[in-house]
Design a protein around this motif. Structure first.
Motif, PDB file in Angstrom:
ATOM      1  N   LEU A  55       0.818  -1.213   0.000  1.00 26.63           N
ATOM      2  CA  LEU A  55       0.000   0.000   0.000  1.00 26.63           C
ATOM      3  C   LEU A  55       0.849   1.259   0.000  1.00 26.63           C
ATOM      4  CD1 LEU A  55      -2.569  -1.100   2.708  1.00 26.63           C
ATOM      5  CD2 LEU A  55      -3.221  -0.273   0.437  1.00 26.63           C
ATOM      6  N   GLN A  78      -6.513  -2.077   7.305  1.00 28.23           N
ATOM      7  CA  GLN A  78      -7.895  -1.715   6.964  1.00 28.23           C
ATOM      8  C   GLN A  78      -8.035  -1.161   5.542  1.00 28.23           C
ATOM      9  OE1 GLN A  78      -9.210   1.973   9.160  1.00 28.23           O
ATOM     10  NE2 GLN A  78      -7.033   2.010   9.692  1.00 28.23           N
ATOM     11  N   PHE A  79      -6.882  -0.808   4.931  1.00 27.91           N
ATOM     12  CA  PHE A  79      -6.949  -0.261   3.568  1.00 27.91           C
ATOM     13  C   PHE A  79      -6.592  -1.288   2.502  1.00 27.91           C
ATOM     14  CE2 PHE A  79      -5.569   3.283   6.364  1.00 27.91           C
ATOM     15  CZ  PHE A  79      -6.757   3.987   6.344  1.00 27.91           C
ATOM     16  N   ASN A  81      -7.327  -3.757   0.147  1.00 27.79           N
ATOM     17  CA  ASN A  81      -8.530  -4.264  -0.517  1.00 27.79           C
ATOM     18  C   ASN A  81      -8.247  -4.469  -2.008  1.00 27.79           C
ATOM     19  OD1 ASN A  81     -11.152  -5.108  -0.720  1.00 27.79           O
ATOM     20  ND2 ASN A  81     -12.010  -3.041  -0.874  1.00 27.79           N
ATOM     21  N   THR A 128      -8.446  -7.174   7.161  1.00 30.11           N
ATOM     22  CA  THR A 128      -8.639  -6.364   5.953  1.00 30.11           C
ATOM     23  C   THR A 128     -10.085  -6.413   5.487  1.00 30.11           C
ATOM     24  OG1 THR A 128      -8.333  -8.079   4.244  1.00 30.11           O
ATOM     25  CG2 THR A 128      -6.325  -7.139   5.232  1.00 30.11           C
TER      26      THR A 128
END
Ligand code: JFZ
Length: 435
Positions: A55, A78-79, A81, A128
């Protein structure tokens, strides 16, 4: 004499300690020996470094390099994806490149499991929004498309509290100054058990990170036995930059051909085990969005050829983007390597290092009574090789089968080469030996 003893005793003690720690009574199974031959025949694999570090577009060491504390690093998950991830596309690309196996990071130094682990929630399912086991998706696709899958596993862990005492790296993660080393090793074994149980037949485990704590007891004997008991054919290798320990099935080199040490951390001791060398397309393993120093396809093919001539496989890395796509600069080069292999793979796949040791101008490979002379860089019309004790029946150009004139003399073999073509990466002369 005294001086000598002073030098050697600690070294001997060290070697002995390492020996005891590894799987000393290991006798590779029949399946394992067959897998080793398969591995040597395969010659070319794709390495994949992919994790939540992708990321940040700053390589897989970003947590350590930017001194990010574990609690902050955790926010990254959490980012993650990767909605564009298509395992079919990855495996098809690896196949189009001519690769026979894929080695993917199951857990890198950040400790984050890219698979569904029951022994931690620091994994792709629990942390995630993607919530899917990308290793499982990839494994299923690999099995479908007939390509073997290896798992990279970092023994070094910058996130786990029980990775203690700390080693050379990972000091700025803000972890408490305590921890239970054996509990960490139990955790690691538990994750390895998952990887060798839930993903079908695994090609092998590619360990990395022991160099962070070279003097620790890594309980290698126990871990290696666990792996070989679960999947006898799985090949174990470790990027510890030392000659192989008992229980390992192949020897690896990082950014160097076997026996060389331009990188500064490789051993020059080459064992009798199958060999592999890995390298990057630009200068990063994990996705790095400012690293545009891409090696040319020519350079990549040359490295593959030199690896084969050194009796080694080439594991070529890509660091996919956080969205799950592989960047176009990598795709183009992989496809071009694949096109080259389609035409010249006969001189690579299934071969071993040839009768003449690697030279600055090129290398030789061999399969049975056929020797391939790979001329990578030789501007002149004739090339003199040392004789290697076999008579030659016929010499021809791999490209079009046209005959190559040669002279067998006392102690040497002279080849009359065709004019070099600028666009040709490797002029391959096929020597058919008299049986
Ligand atoms: C190791 C990893 O640290 C790296 O992130 C990547 O996965 C690569 C394939 O393997 O690279 C190393 C490990 C140790 C040293 C250098 C590079 N070292 O000790 O100098």
């Amino acid at each position: 004499m005294l001086v000598r003893r002073r030098c050697w005793l600690p070294l001997l003690a060290f070697a002995f300690a390492l020996d005891v720690a590894a799987q000393t009574d290991y006798r590779p199974s029949r399946e394992n020996l067959a897998a080793r031959r398969w591995f040597q025949d395969a010659k070319f694999g794709i390495f994949i470094h992919w994790g939540i570090y992708s990321l940040l577009g700053d390589g897989e060491w970003v947590m350590n390099n930017r001194r990010i504390r574990a609690q902050d690093y955790e926010k990254l998950a959490q980012f993650f994806n990767p909605t564009e991830f298509d395992p079919h596309e990855w495996v098809a690309l690896a196949k189009a490149a001519g690769a026979r196996y894929i080695t993917i990071t199951s857990k890198h130094h950040d400790g984050f499991a890219m698979f569904d682990s029951q022994v931690t929630d620091w994994d792709i399912i629990d942390r995630t929004p993607y919530k899917r086991d990308v290793l499982k998706m990839l494994a299923d696709e690999c099995h479908k498309q007939g390509i073997k899958l290896f798992f990279y596993y970092s023994q070094l862990d910058w996130h786990h509290p029980d990775y203690y005492p700390r080693g050379a790296t990972g000091h700025d993660a803000g972890r408490p100054s305590q921890g239970d080393w054996n509990r960490y090793l139990d955790f690691m074994d538990a994750q390895l058990r998952e990887l060798l149980t839930n993903y079908g037949a695994v090609g092998g485990i590619w360990f990395d990170g022991m160099w962070d704590k070279p003097d620790a007891d890594w309980r290698l004997a126990r871990t290696y036995k666990l792996i070989h008991d679960l999947q006898p054919q799985a090949l174990i290798g470790s990027n510890h930059h030392r000659p192989p320990f008992p229980g390992e099935d192949f020897q690896m080199f990082e950014k160097d051909l076997p026996g060389r040490n331009t990188a500064g951390f490789n051993t020059t001791e080459v064992s009798a085990l199958p060999l592999e060398t890995c390298d990057t397309i630009n200068n990063s393993w994990g996705y790095n969005f400012t690293d545009n120093r891409f090696k040319s396809t020519r350079a990549l093919v040359h490295y593959l050829v030199r690896a084969a001539g050194s009796n080694a496989n080439f594991l070529l890395n890509v660091g996919p983007m956080p969205n799950g796509k592989i960047q176009p600069e990598f795709v183009v080069r992989l496809r071009e390597v694949g096109q080259w292999l389609k035409q010249n793979g006969e001189a690579i796949y299934g071969t071993r290092g040839g009768p003449i040791a690697p030279r600055p101008w090129g290398v030789t490979t061999q399969r049975g009574d056929t020797v391939y002379v790979h001329v990578l860089d030789w501007p002149d019309g004739s090339l003199i090789l040392p004789a290697f004790g076999r008579r030659i029946n016929r010499a021809r150009l791999l490209r079009d089968g046209s005959p190559i004139r040669y002279e067998e003399r006392a102690g040497e073999l002279l080849l009359r080469l065709p004019p070099q073509r600028a666009e040709e990466y490797d002029t391959i002369i096929v020597l058919e030996l008299t049986p």
